[in-house]
Design a protein around this motif. Structure first.
Motif, short mmCIF file in Angstrom:
data_model
loop_
_atom_site.label_atom_id
_atom_site.label_comp_id
_atom_site.label_asym_id
_atom_site.label_seq_id
_atom_site.Cartn_x
_atom_site.Cartn_y
_atom_site.Cartn_z
N THR A 41 1.00 -0.82 -0.33
CA THR A 41 0.00 0.44 0.31
C THR A 41 0.91 1.41 0.06
O THR A 41 0.76 1.92 -0.58
CB THR A 41 -0.97 -0.05 1.04
N THR A 42 2.00 1.16 0.52
CA THR A 42 2.78 2.54 0.94
C THR A 42 2.97 2.57 -0.37
O THR A 42 3.90 4.10 -1.17
CB THR A 42 4.07 1.86 1.74
N LEU A 43 4.15 1.81 -1.17
CA LEU A 43 4.40 2.48 -3.03
C LEU A 43 3.07 2.42 -3.55
O LEU A 43 3.27 3.80 -4.24
CB LEU A 43 4.93 0.68 -3.44
N ILE A 44 1.90 1.84 -3.69
CA ILE A 44 0.72 2.82 -4.63
C ILE A 44 0.54 4.02 -3.93
O ILE A 44 0.36 4.61 -5.30
CB ILE A 44 -0.05 1.34 -3.92
N ASN A 45 0.28 4.57 -2.60
CA ASN A 45 0.30 5.24 -2.20
C ASN A 45 1.19 6.58 -2.53
O ASN A 45 0.99 7.68 -3.56
CB ASN A 45 -0.14 5.57 -0.71
N THR A 46 2.61 5.95 -2.93
CA THR A 46 3.85 6.72 -2.95
C THR A 46 3.36 7.05 -4.51
O THR A 46 3.54 8.62 -5.24
CB THR A 46 5.08 6.31 -3.46
N ILE A 47 2.83 6.01 -5.69
CA ILE A 47 3.12 6.26 -7.12
C ILE A 47 1.89 7.64 -7.19
O ILE A 47 2.25 8.38 -7.86
CB ILE A 47 2.66 5.15 -7.74
N SER A 48 0.58 6.96 -6.01
CA SER A 48 0.01 8.01 -6.51
C SER A 48 -0.44 9.29 -6.17
O SER A 48 -1.07 10.60 -5.79
CB SER A 48 -1.25 7.70 -5.90
N GLY A 49 0.86 9.80 -5.51
CA GLY A 49 1.38 10.98 -5.13
C GLY A 49 0.78 11.05 -3.63
O GLY A 49 0.72 12.85 -3.07
N LEU A 50 0.14 10.59 -2.79
CA LEU A 50 -0.06 10.92 -1.52
C LEU A 50 1.20 10.46 -0.68
O LEU A 50 0.69 11.35 0.71
CB LEU A 50 -1.50 9.35 -0.80
N LEU A 51 1.68 10.06 -0.94
CA LEU A 51 3.48 10.31 -0.08
C LEU A 51 4.46 10.34 -0.45
O LEU A 51 4.27 9.83 -2.25
CB LEU A 51 2.93 8.47 0.80
N LYS A 52 5.16 10.97 0.41
CA LYS A 52 6.18 11.75 -0.64
C LYS A 52 7.41 10.84 -0.31
O LYS A 52 8.19 10.20 0.93
CB LYS A 52 6.58 12.60 -0.01
N MET A 150 -14.71 5.93 -14.65
CA MET A 150 -14.85 7.12 -15.23
C MET A 150 -13.71 8.21 -14.75
O MET A 150 -13.80 9.21 -15.76
CB MET A 150 -16.22 7.46 -13.88
N MET A 151 -12.70 7.68 -14.40
CA MET A 151 -11.66 8.81 -14.57
C MET A 151 -10.81 8.98 -15.69
O MET A 151 -10.39 9.23 -16.09
CB MET A 151 -10.39 8.94 -13.55
N ARG A 152 -11.46 7.07 -16.96
CA ARG A 152 -10.81 7.44 -17.92
C ARG A 152 -9.25 6.76 -17.87
O ARG A 152 -8.68 7.82 -18.50
CB ARG A 152 -10.92 8.69 -19.48
N PRO A 153 -8.49 5.78 -16.69
CA PRO A 153 -7.74 6.03 -16.53
C PRO A 153 -6.74 5.41 -17.47
O PRO A 153 -7.01 4.75 -18.86
CB PRO A 153 -7.20 5.13 -15.41
N LYS A 154 -5.50 5.68 -18.05
CA LYS A 154 -4.63 5.02 -18.55
C LYS A 154 -3.36 3.95 -17.92
O LYS A 154 -3.75 2.55 -18.55
CB LYS A 154 -3.26 5.69 -18.85
N LEU A 155 -3.65 3.77 -16.40
CA LEU A 155 -3.20 3.04 -15.83
C LEU A 155 -4.06 2.53 -14.70
O LEU A 155 -4.29 3.82 -13.81
CB LEU A 155 -1.51 3.43 -15.35
N MET A 156 -4.28 1.71 -13.84
CA MET A 156 -5.29 1.18 -13.22
C MET A 156 -4.71 0.41 -11.75
O MET A 156 -4.02 -0.63 -12.89
CB MET A 156 -6.90 0.64 -13.18
N MET A 157 -4.20 1.23 -11.10
CA MET A 157 -3.48 0.36 -9.68
C MET A 157 -4.76 -0.48 -8.55
O MET A 157 -5.18 1.13 -7.78
CB MET A 157 -2.81 1.23 -8.79
N PHE A 158 -4.71 -1.67 -8.51
CA PHE A 158 -5.76 -2.65 -7.33
C PHE A 158 -4.58 -2.61 -6.30
O PHE A 158 -3.93 -3.54 -6.19
CB PHE A 158 -6.49 -3.18 -8.37
N ASP A 159 -5.40 -2.01 -5.41
CA ASP A 159 -5.04 -2.64 -3.45
C ASP A 159 -6.07 -3.35 -3.21
O ASP A 159 -6.53 -2.97 -2.58
CB ASP A 159 -4.34 -1.07 -2.91
N GLU A 160 -5.30 -4.61 -3.42
CA GLU A 160 -6.05 -5.43 -2.54
C GLU A 160 -7.44 -5.44 -2.90
O GLU A 160 -8.22 -5.82 -2.28
CB GLU A 160 -5.66 -6.14 -1.29
N PRO A 161 -7.96 -5.32 -4.31
CA PRO A 161 -9.51 -5.17 -4.75
C PRO A 161 -10.37 -6.63 -3.98
O PRO A 161 -11.84 -6.64 -3.64
CB PRO A 161 -9.63 -5.16 -5.94
#
Ligand SMILES: Nc1ncnc2c1ncn2[C@@H]1O[C@H](COP(=O)(O)OP(=O)(O)O)[C@@H](O)[C@H]1O
Ligand SMILES: [Mg+2]
Lengths: 234, 292
Positions: A41-52, A150-161
């Motif tokens: 989750t830390t990695l995914i949140n870092t990619i998403s810009g939620l963590l620096k 709905m975001m019409r994403p280019k990349l989707m990251m699923f965290d333990e769906p």
């Protein structure tokens, strides 16, 4: 498409990620597996810009993400389906989906995308006026996936769906991932459900205590001694 | 004691009209709480600032009282946004005691600045509307109060529509309900907080302009309205928009009927008795709390 280069992340003094590198090529499904607390989750949140990150760099289509904040990363077409179904509980299903189409580019095509999402998840169309908190766990997961689409994403990251879902819903979630893959979506799939996620994925990384300990074609990772012992109980 | 039906009818009418204004004053406080979990204890003092602006435009500038909306509303938006940016944003997420100290401190500073600049005088305006009345049988309706009620209802409706039906309004609600998910949708949550604080304050600009024809201005006028706003917001269920509107009317009625049936010094007791009863028996408010 996504290129994570030697990223380190700290929570205070605690280092959660140690120089993690990972690539997600366009049109591929890449799986990131690892035990609870490994740092997925830390990695995914870092990619998403939620963590620096405290070190390293992250590139998305050649653009450096490390200086951007979370909402800017989302605007580039990078969608995260967060852990634990983070719906907007006091909004209707329809309003939740509209929020997915909030950013400028997505908003232009919003009604068209909404039709596509309703076609993919007819359940959401049936319940569009219902408050999101009144949906079942599986329906909420579909809503969160639909909202990301709905975001019409280019990349989707699923965290333990599939976490905490009934077996039938787990199956449905993986079917959605397969469908999206068939449409050419690029996906980073984080799962504890190692066996299923490696079946869907083209390539896989194994994360342990904040470090990548193994990577390869998912078939190879699935057959690897270490993975079998650590995650599959074989 | 006997109360004439006329007196009761009169106090009910007055109560509803003043209750509408209470509702408008409270709705901004409720919005700010719902979105970022901050109680702005300087809310009443923001209203005081707006009332001084309206007062000077009317008394010294000769403006029509309702035209002052054009100044008070953006001025209060700006005041709210600046104070948020400068003082409140840095302590979001800090312990609530710090936040309380900060906004209480702000209220004291604003009160004392008003004392320094405007002295303790109670200022009232005389406008062409002040003495206008409508009579319905034995009941009289003061026109400025009627205008204030209608204006408050319109403003509250407009704000509700904005929150429910526009993309930015929806983003405000989304940020209130799940900050992280909103960010992942591309919502700049920091900007939304600033906007919500600005809007929550701007409603006070509207309220001040609506009230200036019939209510006095003084450095401590915010104490009363601030207190009323907290009571209304708690009664309506923290962050519950529609609950706040209904609670505003209830408190307006309580104040006005209380003033009619209780001796002067006791009249305010009713409102606070109601408040304490709610805190004791229904702390979630009459209509339940909500995230914006
Ligand atoms: N907000 C936080 N503050 C401090 N430590 C955290 C925080 N979030 C996660 N951690 C720690 O970082 C490590 C990785 O957590 P996480 O990324 O959630 O793992 P995973 O998603 O793989 O289960 C864990 O040891 C966890 O305790
Ligand atoms: Mg996790």
């Amino acid at each position: 498409m996504l290129d994570v280069q030697q990223v380190s992340v700290h929570y205070g003094a605690f280092q959660a990620l140690h120089e993690v590198s990972l690539q997600v090529p366009a049109g591929k499904v890449v799986s990131l597996v690892g035990a609870n607390g490994a740092g997925k989750t830390t990695l995914i949140n870092t990619i998403s810009g939620l963590l620096k990150p405290s070190g390293g760099a992250i590139f998305f289509e050649g653009q450096d993400l490390t200086r951007l904040s979370g909402h800017q990363v989302a605007g580039l077409g990078l969608a995260q389906i967060p852990e634990g179904r983070k719906i907007f509980p006091e909004m209707t299903v329809y309003e939740n989906l509209l929020m997915g189409g909030y950013s400028a580019q997505a908003r232009k095509l919003r009604s068209q995308t909404l039709e596509e999402v309703y076609t993919l998840f007819p359940r959401l169309r049936d319940r569009h006026k219902q408050l999101a908190r009144t949906l079942s766990g599986g329906e909420q997961q579909m809503l969160v996936i639909g909202r990301a689409l709905m975001m019409r994403p280019k990349l989707m990251m699923f965290d333990e769906p599939s976490l905490g879902l009934a077996p039938l819903m787990v199956k449905a979630v993986f079917e959605v991932v397969v469908q999206l893959k068939a449409r050419g979506m690029t996906i980073l799939l984080v799962e504890q459900n190692v066996r299923q996620s490696l079946r869907v994925a083209d390539y896989a990384y194994v994360l342990e205590s904040g470090q990548i300990v193994l990577e390869g074609e998912s078939r190879a990772v699935l057959e690897n001694e270490h993975t079998r012992r650590a995650f599959l109980g074989l | 004691m006997t109360f004439s039906p006329e007196l009761i009818a009169q106090s009910i009418i007055t109560g509803i009209m003043i209750g509408g204004v209470f509702a408008l004053i409270s709705v901004g406080l409720s919005l700010i709480w719902g979105v970022m979990r901050i109680i702005n204890f300087a809310h009443g003092e923001f209203l005081m600032v707006a009332m001084y602006i309206a007062y000077f435009l009317v008394a010294r500038g000769g403006w029509d009282p309702y035209a002052t909306l054009l100044v008070t509303t953006p001025a209060l938006f700006l005041l709210g946004a600046l104070i948020f940016r400068g003082t409140i944003r840095p302590i979001l997420g800090h312990p609530s005691m710090n936040q309380i100290m900060l906004t209480v401190g702000l209220s004291l500073i604003l009160q004392n600045l008003a004392l320094v600049f405007f002295k303790a005088d109670v200022l009232t305006t005389r406008t062409e509307y002040t003495r206008m009345i409508l009579s319905i049988g034995p009941v009289i309706i003061r026109v400025p109060q009627l205008i204030a009620f209608i204006g408050s209802a319109l403003t509250a409706f407009l704000l509700y529509w904005y929150l429910q039906r526009t993309d930015t309004g929806r983003a405000i609600r989304a940020a209130a309900q799940n900050k992280q998910a909103a960010t992942l949708m591309g919502v700049d949550v920091q900007r939304i907080y600033l906007l919500a604080f600005g809007i929550g304050s701007a409603t006070l600009g509207v309220a001040a302009s609506l009230m200036i024809s019939f209510y006095y201005t003084s450095p401590t006028v915010g104490l009363f309205f601030g207190l009323i706003a907290y009571v209304v917001v708690v009664l309506g269920g923290l962050g519950n928009f529609l609950g706040t509107l209904v609670a505003g009317l209830i408190i307006g009625l309580t104040e006005s009927v209380g003033a009619a049936i209780l001796p002067g010094s006791l009249s305010r007791v009713l409102t606070f008795a109601l408040f304490i009863l709610v805190l004791l028996f229904r702390p979630q408010g009459l209509f339940g709390g909500k995230r914006a």
